[in-house]
Design a protein around this motif. Structure first.
Motif, PDB file in Angstrom:
ATOM      1  N   PRO A 135     -10.079  24.974  39.818  1.00  0.00           N
ATOM      2  CA  PRO A 135      -9.156  25.524  38.829  1.00  0.00           C
ATOM      3  C   PRO A 135      -7.852  24.729  38.732  1.00  0.00           C
ATOM      4  N   VAL A 136      -7.201  24.877  37.597  1.00  0.00           N
ATOM      5  CA  VAL A 136      -5.931  24.188  37.359  1.00  0.00           C
ATOM      6  C   VAL A 136      -4.873  24.729  38.308  1.00  0.00           C
ATOM      7  N   ARG A 137      -4.147  23.802  38.928  1.00  0.00           N
ATOM      8  CA  ARG A 137      -2.992  24.152  39.759  1.00  0.00           C
ATOM      9  C   ARG A 137      -1.743  23.634  39.076  1.00  0.00           C
ATOM     10  N   SER A 138      -0.645  24.325  39.229  1.00  0.00           N
ATOM     11  CA  SER A 138       0.553  24.024  38.448  1.00  0.00           C
ATOM     12  C   SER A 138       1.041  22.587  38.611  1.00  0.00           C
ATOM     13  N   TYR A 139       1.031  22.063  39.846  1.00  0.00           N
ATOM     14  CA  TYR A 139       1.675  20.771  40.112  1.00  0.00           C
ATOM     15  C   TYR A 139       0.684  19.646  40.424  1.00  0.00           C
ATOM     16  N   VAL A 140      -0.605  19.888  40.248  1.00  0.00           N
ATOM     17  CA  VAL A 140      -1.607  18.879  40.612  1.00  0.00           C
ATOM     18  C   VAL A 140      -2.311  18.336  39.370  1.00  0.00           C
ATOM     19  N   PHE A 141      -2.390  16.994  39.296  1.00  0.00           N
ATOM     20  CA  PHE A 141      -3.045  16.292  38.204  1.00  0.00           C
ATOM     21  C   PHE A 141      -3.943  15.210  38.814  1.00  0.00           C
ATOM     22  N   LYS A 142      -4.755  14.572  37.984  1.00  0.00           N
ATOM     23  CA  LYS A 142      -5.568  13.452  38.475  1.00  0.00           C
ATOM     24  C   LYS A 142      -5.828  12.464  37.346  1.00  0.00           C
ATOM     25  N   THR A 143      -6.120  11.202  37.713  1.00  0.00           N
ATOM     26  CA  THR A 143      -6.382  10.187  36.696  1.00  0.00           C
ATOM     27  C   THR A 143      -7.844   9.768  36.574  1.00  0.00           C
ATOM     28  N   PRO A 144      -8.676   9.789  37.643  1.00  0.00           N
ATOM     29  CA  PRO A 144     -10.068   9.344  37.462  1.00  0.00           C
ATOM     30  C   PRO A 144     -10.918  10.377  36.730  1.00  0.00           C
ATOM     31  N   HIS A 145     -11.985   9.895  36.126  1.00  0.00           N
ATOM     32  CA  HIS A 145     -12.994  10.782  35.574  1.00  0.00           C
ATOM     33  C   HIS A 145     -13.547  11.647  36.699  1.00  0.00           C
ATOM     34  N   ASP A 317      -2.685   4.014  35.996  1.00  0.00           N
ATOM     35  CA  ASP A 317      -2.579   5.137  35.071  1.00  0.00           C
ATOM     36  C   ASP A 317      -1.641   6.210  35.614  1.00  0.00           C
ATOM     37  N   GLY A 318      -1.785   6.537  36.906  1.00  0.00           N
ATOM     38  CA  GLY A 318      -0.940   7.567  37.498  1.00  0.00           C
ATOM     39  C   GLY A 318       0.531   7.190  37.453  1.00  0.00           C
ATOM     40  N   LEU A 319       0.840   5.943  37.802  1.00  0.00           N
ATOM     41  CA  LEU A 319       2.234   5.493  37.798  1.00  0.00           C
ATOM     42  C   LEU A 319       2.802   5.493  36.380  1.00  0.00           C
TER      43      LEU A 319
END
Length: 387
Positions: A135-145, A317-319
């Motif tokens: 599930p989506v968390r407020s402060y967590v993201f990701k760049t890879p598929h 991508d993340g940077l």
């Protein structure tokens, strides 16, 4: 990095690498990275570290972000989840970072997520499993598929080839286990039957018994390997030694030249979903992603003397998403940066076009994946609709 000094901290299981700006030009925006620079996942963490260093230096040379320099603080967790958690705590409590780009593996990422959520500091992960953002968390993201997307892309290709019954051989690591479950979950939607299942551990050096079982299983038409690291290369070599007569698919967790080097000629014929970065030079000029991936590939290879990998691209991508978000936020308040990351739209990265939202903290769709086939120890694009 020019003008920067380094301090090295020896830990029980990892090496911490920290870059400091000189006092006369002290950086004002502190960003952190916990990466698997050494150890079994170094093929993930090393290109990510090099990428972050290259582009932080370039950004600072061009005037920084909103007139402020970036300070990059990097720790090497050696692929150990406990070390990752220790270094994440240090970044939050001692280094006072405003955001984090890192987490080379699913295991290290999941160990750090609760800390960044509690501290309310944005964390852009470079790992693959869907559980990082679902599930989506407020402060967590990701760049890879995601691993789910890898399953879907593979099953699309199988369907085009009229192959409907597969065997799966999967690693027991965090990524392998997650992708295994995702493939089982989405297979029915593509009319795919998983007719046989085998597993291998991260330290296994011979998968001949498992692959013999697959070769002898009636009805199997193709084989999917869910895993990363050295395991898939061993699977590939054993696969060819046993002359298994079915097409072999790997995950995007092996999308680097290192996999081809480890597997040798046995890798020829293997298919896998990956980003356009690996085939940047052969993309048509009309491809809107070509210039981004070509520029990154050239920069990385010129600066490091090493072949480009998708894993360094995830760090790029993340940077760049982070830098763009700080600019749009006009602030280094972590909460405002978080909101700006979530509002990222139309960002063209090495993985594809990113459109994030409150319900999607990755922002990629299946069109961001290319189906590749290894031929003559190099990457080729499988034509759309090709068999």
């Amino acid at each position: 990095m020019a003008g920067w000094t380094r301090r090295v901290f020896a830990g029980a299981a990892a090496l911490a690498l920290i870059a400091f700006a000189p006092a006369a030009a002290q950086a004002q925006i502190r960003i952190g990275a916990v990466l698997s620079v050494t150890g079994p996942a170094s093929f993930l963490g090393d290109p990510s570290k090099k990428t972050l260093e290259i582009y932080v230096e370039q950004i600072n040379a061009a005037g920084g972000v909103n007139g402020q320099r970036l300070q990059l603080i990097v720790y090497d967790d050696g692929g150990d989840a406990n070390q990752a958690r220790t270094f994440a705590t240090r970044l939050i409590e001692d280094d006072k970072i405003v955001a984090m780009v890192g987490g080379s593996t699913t295991g290290t990422t999941m160990a750090m997520i609760p800390l960044f959520e509690e501290a309310r500091i944005p964390f852009i992960s470079l790992a693959g499993a869907i559980q990082i953002i679902d599930p989506v968390r407020s402060y967590v993201f990701k760049t890879p598929h995601t691993d789910r997307m890898a399953c879907e892309k593979i099953f699309e290709d199988l369907k085009r080839r009229n192959l409907t019954t597969v065997a799966m051989i999967s690693g027991t690591d965090g990524f392998g286990a997650s992708m295994h479950e995702q493939c089982l979950a989405v297979a029915p939607r593509y009319g795919i039957t998983v007719g046989h299942v085998e597993r291998y551990g991260p330290r296994d050096s011979d998968m001949t018994p498992q692959l013999t079982n697959i070769r002898n299983k009636a009805g199997v038409q193709a084989v999917v390997n869910a895993g990363f690291g050295q395991g898939p290369a061993i699977v590939t070599r054993n696969y060819r030694q046993l002359q298994v007569p079915h097409p072999l698919y790997q995950s995007h967790g092996v999308a680097s030249k290192q996999f081809i080097d480890l597997a040798g000629d046995a890798a020829n014929g293997v298919r896998l979903p990956a980003s356009a970065l690996l085939v940047a030079s052969v993309l048509p000029d009309s491809d809107p992603q070509k210039q981004v991936v070509l520029n990154y590939a050239r920069t990385f290879e010129q600066k490091t003397g090493q072949p480009v990998s998708t894993f360094g691209g995830h760090a790029y991508d993340g940077l760049m998403i982070l830098v763009d978000s700080i600019k749009r936020a006009g602030s280094i308040d972590p909460r405002k940066i978080r909101d700006a990351i979530e509002g990222t739209r139309g960002f063209m990265g090495t993985a594809g076009v990113v459109n994030m939202s409150p319900t999607d903290h990755m922002g990629l769709d299946l069109t961001a994946f290319r189906m590749l086939e290894i031929r003559n120890r190099d990457w080729t694009i499988v034509p759309a609709g090709g068999s």
